[in-house]
Each structure stands twice: as structure tokens, then as C-alpha cells.
Design an enzyme around this catalytic site. Structure first.
Site, PDB file in Angstrom:
ATOM      1  CD  GLU A   1       0.752  -5.747   2.064  1.00  0.00           C
ATOM      2  OE1 GLU A   1      -0.084  -6.352   2.762  1.00  0.00           O
ATOM      3  OE2 GLU A   1       0.775  -4.501   1.947  1.00  0.00           O
TER       4      GLU A   1
ATOM      5  CG  ASP B   1       2.993 -16.229  -7.117  1.00  0.00           C
ATOM      6  OD1 ASP B   1       2.841 -15.069  -6.672  1.00  0.00           O
ATOM      7  OD2 ASP B   1       3.687 -16.501  -8.109  1.00  0.00           O
TER       8      ASP B   1
ATOM      9  CG  HIS C   1      -1.371  -7.319  -1.645  1.00  0.00           C
ATOM     10  ND1 HIS C   1      -2.656  -7.464  -2.101  1.00  0.00           N
ATOM     11  CD2 HIS C   1      -1.381  -6.201  -0.882  1.00  0.00           C
ATOM     12  CE1 HIS C   1      -3.420  -6.486  -1.621  1.00  0.00           C
ATOM     13  NE2 HIS C   1      -2.653  -5.701  -0.871  1.00  0.00           N
TER      14      HIS C   1
ATOM     15  CG  ASP D   1      -0.119   0.154   2.526  1.00  0.00           C
ATOM     16  OD1 ASP D   1       0.941  -0.494   2.649  1.00  0.00           O
ATOM     17  OD2 ASP D   1      -0.518   0.931   3.401  1.00  0.00           O
TER      18      ASP D   1
END
Ligand SMILES: [Zn+2]
Length: 584
Positions: A566, A557, A512, A190
């Protein structure tokens, strides 16, 4: 336009060239096809140091022998007998070890087991981990916020434009209006920035430089600051440190985090237009003790590390560390919880005394001033047992960082009982980890309870713990088992997968990680460590995996698996520490 004979010849030549190129490309594909390893043989896909232990893990079969062949001409360079089959409870696998430690000739090889297949190609070289270390450290540059990033060269197309150029204070910060906080590293997949997670990251990286400086000093990262006379590891670390310093208020306290109210979609950072807010505790004193003590610890380390390169910057860090420390004396345990309406990562922690212990120890190590030593000596006993757990430290539990730094930075005035106690416990734990790992069929330090969110960070941190112990009292076993954990991350695991993007012959492909998901490059951004298997299954992908999977198998995956796939700066830093510690 009428074509001249010359143009016709040129066209013919061009067609021939295209046919030729197509043939060459097909041949290359065939070579790659023949090169394909089987996931039934698990090796470190990067490779092994010439004089270190070299083990492959092979799925149980009727084979009794194996060979190691040279990749260039398939010549057999080593023949061995497979170890006895053993069951591994954490994976449910039955496996045999192939030990080729005695092969120490530099080269590229693969392991061949009759009836099973051949492994991925790997190297044996003294500098075998240099490139992986470079990519892992350079991955932080890719996480830079507030600036444009271009990996360039061999990674053409891995770019993002300037992002998150405006900040604002959230009402929970106790401050109105626009915020000047720009910069730092995107924390993970993020675009948030969190002081607490930045702190364990920076502590780990700056320690890596302190402990393994000669090896990291010469590592050029090809970043904008390269060539300015400062080692690039410190150039890159400074990018995040500058942002952390901006998170300190005038009274010395540090706001907990700077994020949007909710996570952005899977867009490039420059396309995330959610306001970036400095977020506080919602009431006086608005800053949190864990974040403030963490900054004190990190800035105190920076004040030790940066003087030869930038004395003014080092002094600024020392002043920030002192101010932060003073603030934590006034507010010893102001904890942080996400205010209403905020859903980004919390990094909540109800206990900030371990962060204060770490800060005191780093300030003592840096300044030699009695007040910090006194605090440490009065409080370390509350945490000494944490060294006995055979479990590495993490962002939430930083007591070990405080205890270790006290021992590593011993001064004549240090408390001798504390020094002896810390050293004894650390060495005893390290020996326990070595003993346990040598019994593990996969030769990894992880046990069932370690397959949590970020289990790959736990593996890397076992490596860090062992390398710290090795610094206290050199023991080849500590280094060998630190390497075992690196081998696990680079492919010697049940999936025969390298958990570092674009590293090894069979790396994972779908982290991620918003830039990797949103850009048009076929492969993810390079050098990024995945979270790893997670029996906690806190995302829909992991929840959908078959029930009853052994803990070490709970992994897929897939980009949507934020609890298993992530990336994050704190486990990235542990990987860099481990790699830096085994560079030759
Ligand atoms: Zn950004």
C-alpha cells in the site's frame, strides 16, 4: 465516394508510414530488450551523486571483478574488484559489494559482472534526484480530495473527478447533521482522511521546507496554484492543512478522522458514494487528545513557515494551534478507538503525552512564549530515552519530533541542559546507525525487527533521523548513510526493484492504491512509495508466501497486499524529506 489518384497516393503513403512506424517501434523494443538488467545486480536505479559513495550489491558468483560501462557506447569507464562474499541474515542472500565511488564523471552507466549480467541503467549527476523528488512531492496532488485532479502533460489520463463533496457528522462526533469538512488528501490506498497520520505527514513536509527550503523553493509542481508566488511545496501542503483546520471544533478540540464506515471498493474516488463521516470518540468531549495536540504542533509549524507568503493564513494557524493546545490542557488524554460499526483505519494510540510534548515544543519554537517552554522543560525527560533506541519516529511516537524541534529551534532562553542532552543523544544514535549500516551486507539501516508494516517508511525515516542529526552537527557519514537508505528504496535491495512507481528501470507495478487499480492506465500513478517487506504478514498475499522466508523477503508486488504494497502519505512524506535533504 470515388477515390481520386491523389487519395490513392495518400493511402499508399499512409501504409508506408505505418510499416515504418512498426519497424521503428520494433527496433525500440529490441533496444529496450538489450537494455534489460539482471535482478542479480542491485543498484540505485535512479543513480548516484558524483562525489558520493557508489555501491552495487551483486549476488555471489565465481566472478572476482566488475566493470562500469557507459550506456551510450558500452565503453568501460571503471574496473574494480568485487568485495568478499557476505551472508545477509535478513534476506538469506550471499552478496558481494561492487564499489565504484571513484567514478565521478556525469553520465548514464550500468554495472557489468562477468557471468552474472548487467545492471539496470542508472545516472551519475549532481541533479540526479531532482525528478524523483518532483514526482514524490507531486504525488500528494494526486491524493487531493474534494477536487478534480489531472496530472496532465506526460501523465495524460491520470485524472479523477471531484470526489467526497459532502460530509456528515457520525453520532460518535457529538454533533448532528451535515459536515462542511471537504478537501485534504486521501490518506493512502483508501479514501479516508485521518488527522493523526496527516500530522506526522505535514510535520515532516513542513520541516523539509524549513530545513532544505532553498532547494525546495524552486521546485515547480505543475499544480493549479503554480505561479501564485508561493513555493509549490507549501501550496500543496496547504491543501491538506486547510482540511485539518476544518476538523477543529469551536472549543479547540479536533475530531480524529473523516472516513466512510467501511472501506470503499476498488473504484475511482468520484465513484465512492459511501457517506464521508466525521468520527469522534463517542462520548464527551468527542474529540481526541492525540489528534488535537497533533494539530497544535502542525499549525504551530505552519505559523512559522507561511508568514512570508500569506501572513493571514499563518496567523490563522497560530490561533488554531493555541486553541488546540489549550484544549489538550483541559483533556490531557482522551484516546480514540473505532466506534461500533466503523472498520476504517483507527490510528489508535493510548498515550497522547508525546503529541503534547511535540505541540509544546513547536509552539515554543514559533512564539518564544515561556508557558510552552515551561511545559517542555517539565516533561521532556519522560521521553529523552526514546532518542537512544536507534529506531526512527512514526505517527504514533512523535516524541522525537518534539525533542528535535526544541534543539533545532534553540533560543537564548532555551534550557541548556535539555539542549545538550537532546543533541548528545541524537548524535550518539546517529553514529550507532552509521556504524551498524556500514556493517550491513546491503548497506541499509534496517534490522530484522524493522521489517514491519511500512518498513520502507522506516528506511526513509532512518534517513530523516540522520539528516536531522547532520543539521545539529555536520557529519559526512550521516549523509552517506541517509543516501544508503535512499539507494535501498530505489533498487539496491534483494528484489532489485524500485519501490517508487514509474521511477527507475525496474519499478514495482501493483500498489494497493484505488485510483491505480480502478483506472485504465497501464502503469500506476507516478511517484508513490510502497509499504515494503513485512514479516508481520497481515494480509492474505503475504500469508501465502512460503513459510520461513527471511524477514526482508516477505513482499509481493500485488495489489491485494495492503500490508506490503500500500502507499500512504506518511511514508511518502518521509521519502520527500530524504530526497529534499540530498538534493544538490
Ligand atoms: Zn475524495
Amino acid at each position: 465516394m470515388r477515390k481520386s489518384p491523389g487519395a490513392r497516393t495518400l493511402l499508399l503513403a499512409a501504409i508506408l508510414l505505418i510499416i515504418l512506424l512498426a519497424t521503428v517501434s520494433r527496433t525500440q523494443q529490441n533496444v529496450q530488450g538489450a537494455d534489460r538488467g539482471t535482478v542479480r545486480i542491485k543498484v540505485d536505479q535512479v543513480g548516484y551523486l558524483p562525489h558520493a559513495s557508489k555501491l552495487a550489491v551483486v549476488d555471489r558468483s565465481t566472478a572476482t571483478t566488475f566493470e562500469v560501462k557507459r550506456a551510450s557506447d558500452d565503453r568501460t569507464m571503471f574496473k574494480g574488484v568485487l568485495g568478499p562474499p557476505r551472508s545477509d541474515a535478513d534476506t538469506g542472500d550471499s552478496v558481494q559489494l561492487a564499489d565504484f565511488s571513484r567514478l565521478d564523471q556525469v553520465g548514464a552507466y550500468y554495472v557489468d559482472v562477468p557471468g552474472v549480467g548487467r545492471s539496470w541503467t542508472f545516472s551519475i549527476r549532481p541533479d540526479v534526484y531532482s525528478r524523483t523528488c518532483y514526482l514524490a512531492m507531486r504525488a500528494f496532488y494526486g491524493q487531493r480530495c474534494g477536487t478534480a485532479v489531472d496530472l496532465g502533460g506526460e501523465f495524460r489520463g491520470y485524472v479523477h473527478a471531484r470526489c467526497h463533496l459532502k460530509g456528515e457528522f457520525h453520532p460518535s462526533s457529538g454533533r448532528p447533521g451535515e459536515a462542511k469538512q471537504i478537501g485534504g488528501w486521501h490518506d493512502a490506498g483508501d479514501y479516508g482522511r485521518y488527522v493523526v497520520n496527516s500530522a506526522i505527514t505535514m510535520g515532516t513536509l513542513l520541516w523539509a521546507f524549513e530545513l532544505f527550503g532553498p532547494r525546495l523553493r524552486s521546485m515547480k509542481l505543475n499544480i493549479p496554484e503554480s505561479g501564485n508566488g508561493v513555493p509549490d511545496t507549501l501550496n500543496e501542503a496547504r491543501w491538506n492543512l486547510e482540511w485539518m483546520l476544518l476538523m477543529q471544533d469551536e472549543d479547540g478540540g479536533v475530531w480524529h478522522k473523516q472516513t466512510s464506515e467501511n472501506f470503499a471498493g476498488f473504484v475511482m474516488p468520484e465513484d465512492d458514494h459511501l457517506p464521508s463521516k466525521v468520527i469522534g470518540t463517542g462520548q464527551e468531549p468527542y474529540k481526541s487528545t492525540c489528534a488535537t495536540a497533533d494539530l497544535a504542533a502542525v499549525a504551530a509549524i505552519a505559523a512559522r513557515v507561511y508568514p512570508p507568503f500569506d501572513a493571514k493564513f499563518a496567523a490563522r494557524n497560530l490561533e488554531a494551534a493555541r486553541k488546540a493546545w489549550f484544549w489538550t490542557g483541559k483533556y490531557p488524554n482522551v484516546v480514540f478507538k473505532n466506534p461500533p460499526g466503523i472498520t476504517t483505519g483507527e490510528y489508535g494510540d493510548i498515550e497522547c503525552a508525546d503529541e503534547r510534548l511535540w505541540a509544546a515544543a513547536e509552539l515554543w519554537r514559533t512564539t518564544g512564549e515561556a508557558v510552552y517552554n515551561q511545559y517542555f522543560v517539565e516533561h521532556y525527560r519522560e521521553y529523552q530515552a526514546s532518542l537512544d533506541r536507534l529506531t526512527p519516529e512514526g505517527w504514533k511516537d512523535v516524541a522525537a519530533m518534539g525533542l528535535w524541534t526544541y534543539a533545532l529551534g534553540a533560543r537564548p532562553e532555551s534550557d541548556s541542559d535539555a539542549l545538550a542532552d537532546i543533541q548528545n543523544r541524537t548524535l550518539r544514535a546517529a553514529r550507532g546507525i552509521v556504524e551498524r549500516t556500514r556493517k550491513s551486507p546491503y548497506r541499509v539501516s534496517l534490522v530484522a525487527r524493522d521489517f514491519v508494516w511500512g518498513s520502507n517508511a522506516v528506511a526513509a525515516n532512518y534517513g530523516m533521523e540522520l539528516l536531522v542529526a547532520n543539521r545539529m552537527a555536520g557529519d559526512p557519514g550521516f549523509v552517506e548513510v541517509a543516501l544508503d537508505n535512499l539507494h535501498y528504496l530505489l533498487g539496491r535491495n534483494t528484489f532489485s526493484i524500485s519501490w517508487v512507481t514509474q521511477v527507475g528501470a525496474n519499478p514495482y507495478h501493483h500498489p494497493h492504491h484505488r485510483p491505480s487499480g480502478a483506472d485504465r492506465n497501464p502503469e500506476p500513478w507516478p511517484g508513490l512509495l510502497a509499504g515494503g517487506p513485512n514479516a508481520g504478514r497481515q494480509d492474505p498475499v503475504l500469508l501465502n508466501l512460503p513459510a520461513g522466508l527471511p524477514a526482508a523477503k516477505v513482499y509481493a508486488d500485488e495489489q491485494a497486499s495492503y500490508a506490503g504494497n500500500e502507499i500512504a502519505i506518511n511514508w511518502q512524506a518521509a521519502l520527500v524529506f530524504l530526497l529534499a535533504g540530498v538534493l544538490r
